[in-house]
Design a protein around this motif. Structure first.
Motif, PDB file in Angstrom:
ATOM      1  N   TRP A  78      27.612  -3.341   3.006  1.00  0.00           N
ATOM      2  CA  TRP A  78      27.572  -2.447   3.811  1.00  0.00           C
ATOM      3  C   TRP A  78      26.555  -2.702   5.188  1.00  0.00           C
ATOM      4  O   TRP A  78      26.521  -2.781   6.314  1.00  0.00           O
ATOM      5  CB  TRP A  78      28.104  -1.066   3.794  1.00  0.00           C
ATOM      6  CG  TRP A  78      28.141  -0.164   4.854  1.00  0.00           C
ATOM      7  CD1 TRP A  78      29.427   0.006   5.948  1.00  0.00           C
ATOM      8  CD2 TRP A  78      27.369   0.586   5.927  1.00  0.00           C
ATOM      9  NE1 TRP A  78      29.739   0.301   6.526  1.00  0.00           N
ATOM     10  CE2 TRP A  78      28.124   1.097   6.723  1.00  0.00           C
ATOM     11  CE3 TRP A  78      25.755   1.032   5.778  1.00  0.00           C
ATOM     12  CZ2 TRP A  78      27.937   1.674   8.015  1.00  0.00           C
ATOM     13  CZ3 TRP A  78      25.025   1.528   6.901  1.00  0.00           C
ATOM     14  CH2 TRP A  78      26.597   1.684   8.043  1.00  0.00           C
ATOM     15  N   PHE A  79      25.035  -2.602   4.030  1.00  0.00           N
ATOM     16  CA  PHE A  79      23.895  -2.424   4.552  1.00  0.00           C
ATOM     17  C   PHE A  79      23.562  -3.928   5.480  1.00  0.00           C
ATOM     18  O   PHE A  79      23.369  -3.649   6.705  1.00  0.00           O
ATOM     19  CB  PHE A  79      22.585  -2.074   3.968  1.00  0.00           C
ATOM     20  CG  PHE A  79      21.557  -2.231   4.843  1.00  0.00           C
ATOM     21  CD1 PHE A  79      20.930  -1.371   5.856  1.00  0.00           C
ATOM     22  CD2 PHE A  79      20.255  -3.381   4.122  1.00  0.00           C
ATOM     23  CE1 PHE A  79      19.417  -1.163   6.987  1.00  0.00           C
ATOM     24  CE2 PHE A  79      19.560  -3.825   4.597  1.00  0.00           C
ATOM     25  CZ  PHE A  79      18.539  -2.675   5.763  1.00  0.00           C
ATOM     26  N   LEU A  80      23.467  -5.011   4.428  1.00  0.00           N
ATOM     27  CA  LEU A  80      23.590  -6.404   5.305  1.00  0.00           C
ATOM     28  C   LEU A  80      24.247  -6.935   5.496  1.00  0.00           C
ATOM     29  O   LEU A  80      23.819  -7.691   6.386  1.00  0.00           O
ATOM     30  CB  LEU A  80      23.030  -7.272   3.736  1.00  0.00           C
ATOM     31  CG  LEU A  80      21.538  -6.509   2.904  1.00  0.00           C
ATOM     32  CD1 LEU A  80      21.621  -7.066   1.353  1.00  0.00           C
ATOM     33  CD2 LEU A  80      20.437  -6.555   4.122  1.00  0.00           C
ATOM     34  N   GLY A  81      25.541  -6.223   5.150  1.00  0.00           N
ATOM     35  CA  GLY A  81      26.688  -6.807   6.595  1.00  0.00           C
ATOM     36  C   GLY A  81      27.367  -5.953   7.000  1.00  0.00           C
ATOM     37  O   GLY A  81      28.393  -6.796   8.110  1.00  0.00           O
ATOM     38  N   GLY A  82      26.928  -4.972   7.585  1.00  0.00           N
ATOM     39  CA  GLY A  82      27.859  -4.074   8.445  1.00  0.00           C
ATOM     40  C   GLY A  82      27.485  -3.802   9.484  1.00  0.00           C
ATOM     41  O   GLY A  82      26.115  -4.595  10.045  1.00  0.00           O
ATOM     42  N   LYS A  83      26.865  -2.723   9.703  1.00  0.00           N
ATOM     43  CA  LYS A  83      26.237  -2.198  11.237  1.00  0.00           C
ATOM     44  C   LYS A  83      25.301  -1.998  11.489  1.00  0.00           C
ATOM     45  O   LYS A  83      24.505  -2.498  12.746  1.00  0.00           O
ATOM     46  CB  LYS A  83      27.290  -0.450  11.838  1.00  0.00           C
ATOM     47  CG  LYS A  83      28.371  -0.357  12.102  1.00  0.00           C
ATOM     48  CD  LYS A  83      29.156   0.696  12.273  1.00  0.00           C
ATOM     49  CE  LYS A  83      30.149   0.847  12.849  1.00  0.00           C
ATOM     50  NZ  LYS A  83      30.726   2.031  13.124  1.00  0.00           N
ATOM     51  N   PRO A  84      24.494  -1.515  10.657  1.00  0.00           N
ATOM     52  CA  PRO A  84      22.934  -2.414  10.506  1.00  0.00           C
ATOM     53  C   PRO A  84      22.572  -2.899  11.011  1.00  0.00           C
ATOM     54  O   PRO A  84      21.555  -3.615  11.536  1.00  0.00           O
ATOM     55  CB  PRO A  84      22.149  -1.122   8.675  1.00  0.00           C
ATOM     56  CG  PRO A  84      23.578  -0.947   8.193  1.00  0.00           C
ATOM     57  CD  PRO A  84      24.666  -0.962   9.400  1.00  0.00           C
ATOM     58  N   GLU A  85      22.912  -4.568  10.224  1.00  0.00           N
ATOM     59  CA  GLU A  85      22.431  -5.702  10.325  1.00  0.00           C
ATOM     60  C   GLU A  85      23.132  -6.100  11.801  1.00  0.00           C
ATOM     61  O   GLU A  85      21.971  -6.812  12.471  1.00  0.00           O
ATOM     62  CB  GLU A  85      22.988  -6.478   9.938  1.00  0.00           C
ATOM     63  CG  GLU A  85      22.362  -8.365   9.477  1.00  0.00           C
ATOM     64  CD  GLU A  85      21.164  -8.554   9.517  1.00  0.00           C
ATOM     65  OE1 GLU A  85      20.526  -9.372   9.732  1.00  0.00           O
ATOM     66  OE2 GLU A  85      20.253  -6.854   9.229  1.00  0.00           O
TER      67      GLU A  85
END
Length: 477
Positions: free
Chosen positions: A371-378
């Motif tokens: 989620w972190f590396l492929g979702g909204k943060p990225e």
């Protein structure tokens, strides 16, 4: 080495500046893993696991996943959003600088997700601390291998050959960039009546040094305008710039298996002589003429004509109050190429993350990681011109609305054609250790207290001692 970026709000600017600080401090700390009860040796842990074989935490039980990403990267707001969508997972941020993380590793108290840059990856893999993520990516609906950009391969490492860029994949990028490409100030070029550099054709290092001399201004012994700056440190002999030049020459200061160093090789000594001469010409901040503040600040204050900073420079300029309203003043230029070398514009310090191979909650750690590396943060970092992502899907989110954005988008598409290979950082050495060797033995050359030949011999001897110690620490003999 001196350790010193889009929305238009001041809050975002602070975040941007923090990104650079963390990139220069946190990322330049090579990780040397100490033995622990969770990590006895590289030979005792393969770091592999199949996602289908993982044990769930138990229905209804909440597990805690700890990570070392920075607050401005994985913000409290994003953590709250993730936890709302995943009520079975609680996320804790572990503020861990190099020394604290080493202490945690020694104590066997290792976070589940660890922030790394490319220079740190070999060390983690060699000690069996990094989980082989190959099966995870192959099963992912978010981070799909057929959507990966080529530079994701730099998170691969072949433990048998000791080669980065080959073998299983142990990490994934959060922030990639051809770190040695440049931004420049058009106004300073115009004032010096010098044509703008090409945005597609690379200069040689000699041509760049000559150009920087013409753009350097002095008032007596005081430098009032530098011709060239490097966002992570000095324009001087250091492992970053030397490794880049050697890579472009098809050479290295290390043996193919990294078990020995040799700075007395002719091509290495030639480059050391180049930097000794360059420092004395003072085209950029260096040990003889240190910068009074971070070079990025000097650049926005029109005190630096060119700066090696990579694609991140676009986000930095868009957010900085001194430049955001005059973006037409700036241009871009490729990374320089070694004289008689091959044009390579590598990612020097790409930042990403690994999953600790002995995490007690691998399934949940992967959910957070994905989620972190492929979702909204990225997605937010990419939309703000602060990072180049690891997938083609996310690459489509790079801004292309304004003339400035269009310039940077076209530039990076061309520069990435030369984004091949990784800088040859030695897995048996710490980044800080190599820095200290340069400072101890090569700084006297600038003051005419030693010769290049003498310094090269001493550096070789000391680095080989450190390599042997590093090999012993990892169980290699």
């Amino acid at each position: 080495m001196k350790n010193r970026l889009g929305a238009l709000s001041l809050y975002t600017l602070i975040i941007v500046c923090l990104l650079f600080v963390s990139a220069c401090s946190g990322n330049s700390s090579r990780t040397e893993e100490a033995p622990s009860k969770d990590n006895p040796s590289a030979s005792e842990s393969t770091g592999t696991s199949s996602p289908t074989a993982l044990q769930d935490s138990g229905e209804g039980k909440q597990v805690v996943i700890r990570h070392t990403m920075h607050d401005h990267e994985f913000t409290p707001e994003k953590i709250a959003e993730f936890e709302q969508e995943h009520p079975n997972i609680k996320i804790e941020t572990v503020p861990a600088d190099y020394n604290k993380l080493m202490s945690m590793i020694t104590a066997g108290d290792v976070p589940d997700i660890i922030r790394v840059d490319l220079s740190e990856l070999p060390g983690y893999v060699a000690k069996g601390m990094a989980l082989d993520l190959t099966d995870y990516f192959n099963s992912s609906s978010v981070l799909k291998p057929d959507d990966f950009l080529p530079y994701v391969n730099q998170f691969r490492f072949d433990r048998v050959k000791g080669i980065q860029g080959e073998g299983p994949i142990y990490g994934f990028p959060m922030d990639m960039s051809p770190d040695f490409s440049m931004i420049y100030n058009k106004k300073l070029f115009e004032a010096a009546q010098i044509p703008f550099p090409s945005s597609t054709e690379a200069m040689s290092w000699s041509e760049l040094a000559d150009l920087a001399k013409k753009l350097t201004k002095k008032n007596g012994d005081q430098v009032t305008q530098y011709g060239l700056a490097y966002y992570k440190g000095d324009i001087a002999a250091n492992q970053d710039l030397l490794n880049l030049q050697l890579l472009q020459l098809g050479s290295s200061a290390y043996s193919s298996d990294f078990t020995s160093a040799d700075y007395t090789k002719p091509e290495v000594k030639n480059l050391l002589q180049f930097w000794a001469d360059t420092v004395k010409s003072t085209i950029g901040p260096n040990p003889l003429h240190p910068a009074t503040e971070w070079v990025g600040q000097l650049f926005v204050e029109n005190k630096v004509a060119m700066m090696m900073i990579g694609y991140r420079g676009a986000g930095f300029l868009k957010a900085n109050p001194l430049t955001k309203d005059r973006l037409d003043d700036f241009g871009v230029a490729p990374a320089p190429v070694a004289d008689k070398g091959t044009r390579i514009s590598p990612t020097g310090f790409g930042t990403g993350a690994i999953i600790y191979s002995h995490s007690k909650h691998l399934k949940e750690a992967w959910e957070v990681y994905e989620w972190f590396l492929g979702g909204k943060p990225e997605e937010e970092l990419v939309k703000a011109s602060l990072a180049l992502p690891g997938t083609r899907k996310l690459m489509e989110l790079l801004p292309k609305e304004t003339d400035f954005d269009k310039m940077n988008f076209a530039f990076i598409q061309n520069e990435l054609k030369y984004n091949k290979g990784a800088l040859p950082f030695n897995p048996y050495l710490t980044y800080q250790g190599v820095d200290s060797v340069f400072e101890k033995y090569f700084t006297p050359v600038y003051y005419n207290k030693d010769t290049v030949d003498g310094a090269a011999k001493k550096m070789t001897e000391e680095l080989n001692v450190l390599i042997r110690e590093g090999m012993q620490l990892r169980g290699n003999r």
